[in-house]
Motif scaffolding. Structure first.
Motif, mmCIF file in Angstrom:
data_model
loop_
_atom_site.group_PDB
_atom_site.id
_atom_site.type_symbol
_atom_site.label_atom_id
_atom_site.label_comp_id
_atom_site.label_asym_id
_atom_site.label_seq_id
_atom_site.Cartn_x
_atom_site.Cartn_y
_atom_site.Cartn_z
ATOM 1 N N VAL A 391 0.847 -1.202 0.000
ATOM 2 C CA VAL A 391 0.000 0.000 0.000
ATOM 3 C C VAL A 391 0.877 1.244 0.000
ATOM 4 O O VAL A 391 0.636 2.203 -0.755
ATOM 5 C CB VAL A 391 -0.945 -0.001 1.224
ATOM 6 N N MET A 392 1.900 1.231 0.843
ATOM 7 C CA MET A 392 2.838 2.358 0.853
ATOM 8 C C MET A 392 3.514 2.515 -0.505
ATOM 9 O O MET A 392 3.722 3.622 -1.004
ATOM 10 C CB MET A 392 3.877 2.137 1.952
ATOM 11 N N GLY A 393 3.837 1.384 -1.149
ATOM 12 C CA GLY A 393 4.471 1.424 -2.461
ATOM 13 C C GLY A 393 3.592 2.044 -3.528
ATOM 14 O O GLY A 393 4.082 2.734 -4.425
ATOM 15 N N VAL A 394 2.294 1.803 -3.453
ATOM 16 C CA VAL A 394 1.361 2.447 -4.390
ATOM 17 C C VAL A 394 1.452 3.961 -4.251
ATOM 18 O O VAL A 394 1.520 4.697 -5.247
ATOM 19 C CB VAL A 394 -0.081 1.962 -4.137
ATOM 20 N N GLY A 395 1.473 4.454 -3.014
ATOM 21 C CA GLY A 395 1.586 5.892 -2.798
ATOM 22 C C GLY A 395 2.897 6.459 -3.315
ATOM 23 O O GLY A 395 2.926 7.548 -3.920
ATOM 24 N N ALA A 396 3.996 5.727 -3.102
ATOM 25 C CA ALA A 396 5.295 6.191 -3.594
ATOM 26 C C ALA A 396 5.307 6.264 -5.112
ATOM 27 O O ALA A 396 5.818 7.223 -5.707
ATOM 28 C CB ALA A 396 6.402 5.275 -3.086
ATOM 29 N N GLY A 397 4.732 5.240 -5.768
ATOM 30 C CA GLY A 397 4.682 5.253 -7.223
ATOM 31 C C GLY A 397 3.832 6.377 -7.781
ATOM 32 O O GLY A 397 4.104 6.899 -8.867
ATOM 33 N N MET A 398 2.806 6.781 -7.052
ATOM 34 C CA MET A 398 1.940 7.880 -7.486
ATOM 35 C C MET A 398 2.565 9.247 -7.239
ATOM 36 O O MET A 398 2.074 10.249 -7.771
ATOM 37 C CB MET A 398 0.603 7.800 -6.744
ATOM 38 N N THR A 399 3.625 9.296 -6.445
ATOM 39 C CA THR A 399 4.155 10.591 -6.006
ATOM 40 C C THR A 399 5.489 10.965 -6.646
ATOM 41 O O THR A 399 5.642 12.083 -7.155
ATOM 42 C CB THR A 399 4.329 10.580 -4.470
ATOM 43 N N LEU A 400 6.473 10.067 -6.655
ATOM 44 C CA LEU A 400 7.848 10.454 -6.953
ATOM 45 C C LEU A 400 8.024 11.000 -8.370
ATOM 46 O O LEU A 400 8.301 12.192 -8.560
ATOM 47 C CB LEU A 400 8.780 9.262 -6.701
#
Length: 479
Positions: A391-400
């Motif tokens: 779940v955290m990885g989804v957020g990172a992929g949407m942000t960086l």
């Protein structure tokens, strides 16, 4: 020439297409992407492989682990010292020549490191690698942004972000296999064929972009700025890493270099805002979108990259698993980050960046909070921890990558080199701050469920702090 038009980046022959500017052909973008991804994958893999091999290197050289850790520190310090000259080098000799030079230095450093005869020589040769590695990312990013018109910039950044998918997933596995099946020399020798291929392709595929201005008009190196910023960054990173390792930022070995680095960095900021052609164009921060992008990435990068040390420690120290098992359990998170990034970086060309990136920051903070909850629960099922990380990885992929794309999209072509350099410095500093901060927190709280819960919770707060800045990004679509 006005202050806002002063050039610290390269004079590009092509850049993001603005009004009335012809879009470069897609083949030009793909040629650059092939070369840049190959070079960046090599450097990212090398960093993750060496981190896995530290204990093995300590045994091979008969040196304390604290000494061998300098192989990683020397690379980081050299990288930080050379990043500030990236924009000037591109303006002076062209992006293609700068990138080829970076590839050559990294490949040469790899060969020398494989030939190291003791810990001291290995540390020195890793610094040579760092000098090349520090130029690969900002120069590669600048070249990619130049050949992508604004409508395709998200697609270009998604492709340039492929190493984020490959490196963290393949590095630990490849490093472990090389150490088990061959010898420590092969963790460096593996770079030689890749480096040779990258150099060959760079010579053939990268567009020529030597500055078209007369030699006397080309920008001079801001030597006073270089003598402030490069040592300042290196001292800051050294002080932060030393404080994180020892769990005490007040010790002279951590406090003195940190303060000295901060003073030099502050002096550089003052100079950069007053001279006509500084080493790094801090006037980019006058652009509202670029400033919002930097403000979004700083806390998010701090929490995200800082938390990367927690996963392996949790699996090995708290759950008693091997390093290989810990790497395999971390692989799903890397796959999710890379896959989501490929989708989100393309979507940011078509949706409102503010909504996409703010949502990504919120999802990332949620995932990190779930990690705090799960790791703080004794005996929790492993799959629950892995899912929280995903779940955290989804957020990172949407942000960086979407944030980097949005921050740079509307900048003129002659400022892209300075923008990519500033983004690289921002990421390096934020990641180092986050790693040091979370290391100290975990050391103070103890590597037990309560300690991991607290440390992951702080990382979640850092990711959440990026949301307000993300809400200042543009709300209109670009495509």
């Amino acid at each position: 020439m006005s202050d806002t038009d002063s050039v610290t980046g390269a004079h590009a022959e092509s850049g993001p297409a603005g009004a009335g500017a012809p879009a470069p052909p897609p083949t030009a973008l793909y040629r650059v992407v092939i070369v840049v991804v190959l070079g960046t994958v090599m450097s990212v893999l090398d960093m993750t492989i060496v981190n896995v091999a530290l204990r093995h290197l300590s045994e091979s050289f008969g040196a304390p682990l604290e000494t061998i850790q300098w192989t990683a520190t020397a690379y980081t310090l050299a990288l930080a010292a050379v990043i500030p000259v990236a924009a000037w080098a591109m303006a002076r000799i062209g992006a293609k020549r700068t990138y080829v030079l970076a590839l050559g230095l990294f490949t040469l450093g790899s060969l020398l490191a494989a030939c190291a005869w003791d810990a001291a020589s290995l540390i020195a040769f890793r610094a040579v690698q760092g000098l090349g590695g520090g130029l690969l990312q900002p120069v590669g990013m600048a070249m990619g942004m130049r050949v992508a018109d604004r409508a395709r910039l998200g697609r270009a950044m998604a492709l340039l972000g492929l190493p984020i998918l490959v490196g963290p997933v393949a590095g630990p596995v490849l490093g472990g296999w090389l150490l088990d099946a061959a010898s420590w020399q092969w963790i460096f020798l593996i770079n030689l064929p890749v480096g040779a291929l990258a150099l060959s392709l760079a010579a053939r595929l990268l567009p020529k972009d030597a500055p078209r201005t007369p030699r006397t008009d080309r920008p001079r190196l801001d030597l006073p700025g270089l003598l402030m910023l490069s040592p300042g960054l290196a001292l800051l990173l050294f002080g932060l890493s030393r404080g994180g390792e020892r769990g005490d930022f007040t010790a002279p070995g951590a406090l003195i270099p940190t303060l000295a680095g901060a003073v030099l960095a502050a002096a550089f900021v003052r100079r950069a805002l007053t001279v006509r052609a500084p080493l790094l164009d801090l006037r980019l921060l006058r652009d509202r979108t670029f400033a919002a992008g930097v403000a979004t990435l700083a806390p998010f990068t701090c929490g995200y990259f800082g938390s990367m040390l927690l996963g392996p420690l949790y699996w090995q120290q708290e759950r008693g698993l091997s390093a290989t098992a810990a790497g395999l359990l971390g692989a799903p998170v890397g796959l999710v980050v890379g896959t989501t990034m490929q989708i989100a970086a393309r979507r940011v060309d078509r949706v409102a960046p503010r909504l996409l990136i703010a949502a990504g920051c919120a999802v990332g903070a949620l995932g990190m909070a779930l990690l705090a909850w799960q790791t703080g629960t004794p005996g929790v099922a492993s799959w629950r921890v892995v899912v929280a990380g995903m779940v955290m990885g989804v957020g990172a992929g949407m942000t960086l990558m979407p944030t980097m794309t949005t921050a740079s999209r509307d900048l003129p072509a002659d400022r892209l080199a300075g923008a990519s350099t500033a983004l690289s410095i921002n990421a390096q500093l934020a990641a180092s701050v986050g790693t040091a901060l979370l290391s100290v927190l975990l050391g103070a709280a103890g590597p037990d469920p309560a300690g991991f819960r607290l440390t992951y919770a702080v990382a979640a707060v850092l990711l959440a702090l990026a949301v307000p800045a993300a809400l200042r990004l543009p709300g209109e679509r670009h495509g």
